[in-house]
Design a protein around this motif. Sequence first.
Motif, short mmCIF file in Angstrom:
data_model
loop_
_atom_site.label_atom_id
_atom_site.label_comp_id
_atom_site.label_asym_id
_atom_site.label_seq_id
_atom_site.Cartn_x
_atom_site.Cartn_y
_atom_site.Cartn_z
N PHE A 89 50.85 45.01 47.93
CA PHE A 89 51.78 43.89 47.77
C PHE A 89 52.58 43.66 49.06
O PHE A 89 53.05 42.56 49.32
N GLY A 133 50.65 33.77 44.58
CA GLY A 133 50.81 33.74 46.04
C GLY A 133 51.85 32.70 46.42
O GLY A 133 52.97 32.73 45.92
N GLU A 197 43.19 33.41 41.05
CA GLU A 197 42.17 33.58 42.10
C GLU A 197 42.21 35.06 42.44
O GLU A 197 42.98 35.52 43.26
N MET A 199 39.29 37.11 42.98
CA MET A 199 38.04 37.68 43.47
C MET A 199 38.23 38.35 44.83
O MET A 199 38.84 37.78 45.72
N SER A 211 44.01 43.30 36.22
CA SER A 211 45.29 42.67 35.85
C SER A 211 45.06 41.39 35.05
O SER A 211 45.78 41.09 34.10
N1 LIG Z 1 41.65 36.99 45.48
C1 LIG Z 1 42.26 38.03 46.01
N2 LIG Z 1 41.63 39.20 46.20
N3 LIG Z 1 43.53 37.91 46.35
C2 LIG Z 1 44.21 36.61 46.24
C3 LIG Z 1 45.31 36.64 45.23
C4 LIG Z 1 46.24 37.76 45.46
C5 LIG Z 1 47.69 37.36 45.10
O1 LIG Z 1 47.95 37.83 43.79
C6 LIG Z 1 49.04 38.73 43.81
N4 LIG Z 1 48.75 39.76 42.78
C7 LIG Z 1 47.68 40.60 42.75
N5 LIG Z 1 47.73 41.38 41.66
C8 LIG Z 1 48.85 41.01 40.97
C9 LIG Z 1 49.46 41.43 39.75
N6 LIG Z 1 48.91 42.40 39.01
N7 LIG Z 1 50.60 40.82 39.34
C10 LIG Z 1 51.16 39.84 40.09
N8 LIG Z 1 50.64 39.40 41.27
C11 LIG Z 1 49.50 39.97 41.69
C12 LIG Z 1 49.10 39.28 45.22
O2 LIG Z 1 50.40 39.71 45.56
C13 LIG Z 1 48.67 38.05 46.02
O3 LIG Z 1 49.77 37.21 46.31
#
Ligand SMILES: NC(=[NH2+])NCCC[C@H]1O[C@@H](n2cnc3c(N)ncnc32)[C@H](O)[C@@H]1O
Length: 420
Positions: A89, A133, A197, A199, A211
Amino acid sequence: MQTEKEDEDDASCEEYVARSDFTGSGTDQLSFSRGDRLLVHAKPSSEWWWAELQGVIGYVPAGYLSQDAAGEEEEDPSIEDPWQDEEYFGNYGTLRLHLEMLSDKSRTEAYRQVILRNSASLSSKRVMDLGCGTGIISLFCAQLARPSMVYAVEASSMAEYTRQLVKQNGCDEVVTVLQGRAEEIELPEQVDVLVSEWMGNCLLFEFMVESVLLARDRWLRDGGTMWPSSAALTLVPCQADSYYAEKMAFWERPYGLDFTPLQPLAQQEFFTKPKFSHIIDPCDCLAAPCDVISLDMYTLQVGDLEQMKGQFHFCVEKSAVFHGFTAWFTVCFKSLEAGGATVELNTGPNSGPTHWKQTLFMLDRPVSVCAGDSISGTIVLQRNPVWRRHMTVTLHWTIKGSTDNPDNAQAGTKSFPMWR
Ligand SMILES: NC(=[NH2+])NCCC[C@H]1O[C@@H](n2cnc3c(N)ncnc32)[C@H](O)[C@@H]1O
């Protein structure tokens, strides 16, 4: 008083401690929490053991268990946070990753199209944007449709800026930003649509999908919509001449010298892990790509994520050097209207470029293949029992010549950590 038989049974049992939570899927897998003490009755394979916890018996993933010698629960200090949330984070609290994602037109436009094409149906709907985000998807909802409420959930410190962006764009009537992990925040009501989003590279890396599933089970009303609705991981055998030349062939004659003794080192350093952000040219594909893993976001369970298996059978279409496999993913967004058009985001070589690009898995040794040969086998995505955002991708393959007799089949297997 234990009978002799019970003593004997106990003697064959070994006590282990769970190093991480595990949610079993199917009836024969045993769920447990970190720190639980399990009695292992049998070890039928190196991966899955037969164990007992408080009188309940089932299969458990061996990698989750450790046998601490002292018998006390020894906390491994290096595993202070199996989700590495501080680093994870922390990264999303800076603009770098958000700029990369917002600059990815294929990705961002796909979500915009979903909102646009469903704008009428989104009227009066309640939406949760998980991991919002900078809030771009939530802002699309408020700008292009009339939902009753959008709960924009963001765990990183970006959330405070997201609130400003929502206000700056006059969307604060519709969009509420909640800072916190989706697993922990409380919504005032259930929602009709859960959009995210989530992935990662190779679809699952980062395992943010866990999550999303937990939020689905807790906050999506029965009959609600998941966006994406489904996901698929695609694989293809490929040539990777330039990457191979750059990392391996280079050592053959640099400046007229023989540096080949460094090639084993090069293989270890450059070909052990997958190459993220690989761009495969469609003509590097040696066969028709095939979907090896498909996820239904309505039925997928957290336990299913521990081990995802897929099979493949490729018919080689041209004689070339088989350097490895390339993977990418596609997600689909079902229409809110029955029969409405599905929006697709395809991160493969025949679609618009995305920031994920593709993922290349290099074999240790390239193999010459001919048109008509077959490459078949399995892919296994094994989630890391300790580092919960990581996994290992194991490929097993067999190459059969179209004319050779089956005894000449060439088999291979390789495991690629992503990343631990
Ligand atoms: N596509 C991805 N691989 N990443 C793109 C989305 C990731 C966004 O989701 C937020 N994020 C990720 N997991 C969580 C969670 N469990 N709860 C809240 N925000 C989250 C993270 O901080 C970021 O801003």
